[in-house]
Design an enzyme around this catalytic site. Sequence first.
Site, PDB file in Angstrom:
ATOM      1  N   GLY A  22       0.804  -1.224   0.000  1.00  0.00           N
ATOM      2  CA  GLY A  22       0.000   0.000   0.000  1.00  0.00           C
ATOM      3  C   GLY A  22       0.830   1.262   0.000  1.00  0.00           C
ATOM      4  N   GLY A  23       2.126   1.139   0.321  1.00  0.00           N
ATOM      5  CA  GLY A  23       3.017   2.291   0.258  1.00  0.00           C
ATOM      6  C   GLY A  23       2.682   3.398   1.239  1.00  0.00           C
TER       7      GLY A  23
ATOM      8  N   GLY B  86       5.207  25.436   5.192  1.00  0.00           N
ATOM      9  CA  GLY B  86       4.694  25.007   3.902  1.00  0.00           C
ATOM     10  C   GLY B  86       3.185  24.862   3.932  1.00  0.00           C
ATOM     11  N   SER B  87       2.523  25.403   2.903  1.00  0.00           N
ATOM     12  CA  SER B  87       1.054  25.389   2.903  1.00  0.00           C
ATOM     13  C   SER B  87       0.487  24.662   1.691  1.00  0.00           C
ATOM     14  CB  SER B  87       0.508  26.813   2.939  1.00  0.00           C
ATOM     15  OG  SER B  87       0.646  27.456   1.683  1.00  0.00           O
TER      16      SER B  87
ATOM     17  N   ILE C  19      -0.316  18.861   2.154  1.00  0.00           N
ATOM     18  CA  ILE C  19       0.093  18.198   3.393  1.00  0.00           C
ATOM     19  C   ILE C  19       0.116  19.186   4.552  1.00  0.00           C
ATOM     20  CG2 ILE C  19       2.007  17.035   4.567  1.00  0.00           C
ATOM     21  CD1 ILE C  19       2.733  15.762   1.875  1.00  0.00           C
TER      22      ILE C  19
ATOM     23  N   ALA D  21       6.697  20.699   5.944  1.00  0.00           N
ATOM     24  CA  ALA D  21       5.830  20.248   4.846  1.00  0.00           C
ATOM     25  C   ALA D  21       6.174  21.037   3.591  1.00  0.00           C
ATOM     26  CB  ALA D  21       4.368  20.427   5.228  1.00  0.00           C
TER      27      ALA D  21
ATOM     28  N   GLY E 210       7.209  19.896   0.735  1.00  0.00           N
ATOM     29  CA  GLY E 210       7.173  19.086  -0.471  1.00  0.00           C
ATOM     30  C   GLY E 210       7.829  17.734  -0.296  1.00  0.00           C
TER      31      GLY E 210
ATOM     32  N   HIS F 283     -32.116  18.081  -6.855  1.00  0.00           N
ATOM     33  CA  HIS F 283     -32.369  19.107  -5.842  1.00  0.00           C
ATOM     34  C   HIS F 283     -33.022  18.451  -4.620  1.00  0.00           C
ATOM     35  CE1 HIS F 283     -33.664  22.922  -4.071  1.00  0.00           C
ATOM     36  NE2 HIS F 283     -34.847  22.343  -3.871  1.00  0.00           N
TER      37      HIS F 283
END
Length: 482
Positions: free
Chosen positions: A40-41, A196-197, A200, A285, A287, A461
């Site tokens: 599954g990594g 970092g935004s 993640i 976070a 990257g 709807h």
Amino acid sequence: MADTNYDVIIIGSGPGGYVTAIRSAQLGFKTAIVEREHLGGICLNWGCIPTKALLRSAEILDHANHAKSFGLTLEGSMKADVKDVVARSRGVSARLNGGVGFLMKKNKIDVIWGEAKLTKPGEVKVGKSSKPVVEPQNPVPKGVKGEGTYTAKHIIVATGARPRALPGIEPDGKLIWTYFEAMKPAKMPKSLVVMGSGAIGIEFASFYRSMGVDVTVVELMANVMPVEDEEISKFARKALEKRGLKIITEAKVTKVDKAGDSITAHVETKDGKVSQIKADHLISAVGVQGNIENIGLEALGVKTDRGCVVIDEYGRTNVPGLYAIGDVAGPPMLAHKAEHEGVICIEKIAGVPGVHGMDHRKIPGCTYCNPQVASVGLTEAKAKEQGRDIRVGRYMFNANGKAIALGEDNGMIKVIFDKKSGELLGAHMCGAEVTELIQGFVVAMNLETTEEELMHTIFPHPTLSEMMKEAVLDAYGKVLNA
């Protein structure tokens, strides 16, 4: 003696790897998959799935804290038990991990445990894993194998990616976290700095804020979630700040001082001013980077670029018989991109008629913060950069009956059309359940649907999906409920 020759060997069992293995087996190939740690990594075990379990706990807590607005009174106070929240998240991953094992057995795919290295074209040497192997217990896949040399006519690299570290601010697992540590805190911190935004960073910022943590997000670019449409990004930022997140853009963390149980982040803004933010932890976070090292790519002369394997639209590298898919093959680094890329790759190998190469314009992106953000196609700025004459439509959640009934009326949908052809160029959303809604526009783009066809589509709807049609109508001056 164990059979070591296959038609297809896939290195890595993340979403791209295991889905490709299944499709390979369906196409009649004798298939094996090499995994060094867990089926599954990262996505299933440490990424997509367990983070959504955490965010679900946060969502329920948010709703409970606003129960009175729904006419409900809850006895006592609502609080999060971090141990149980994490345990539920890990349990979700464990269940799906076993499910991947079942799929390997069902499709008669051999699982080879260990670390793979490409030794020459068509050959993989599997050595002892440097990481603890977490084999699925129920059921054990058919044909579990280990160290040895294996051969295949086609080898597909699907080794994924790992968190990127900035020099001098490397994660230590204690005070400076990656998503691994952020996903299973031993106790809930009182304060956090998130560096970092992207998806993640914002998802963890949103989760911890819901848990009552004082969160500050530091982003180098001018907007949070910088890959998103600027208007959506600004809308999301306002909503996140309303929830109590502190966001500093056009700024960077230049240094982190560590104390016994806290950190001090030195934050420099674009005007050169430096401030200090003290917190219990910092989440890095900034990257991810492809796992291209130590698997023999250099020896075979495989072309790489900025930490990723260079491929064509069918996953082929410059070395015949060697392919790459998923995060290791470059952005966008998304599980659904990896899965689709893998299916394209193996179907091309098999000679399936009508296989289309990967079209990156039609890959949706989703961020599961509160409120959610989802998008596909060109942003308004990108469309204008390409010289497109465009029509833009918008629709706000506060005009939708279902959103109001749900108590989720803060959101917007934005669509971008080519004025001349009516082609849908992009769709961008922020609000409740937009990660589920976006697929409607993805299907429309894939079918080359025009604005006229969307306008003649009947949406049920009351639903949130009605807003998708209203946004289209707005682009052409025909909006009905606004």
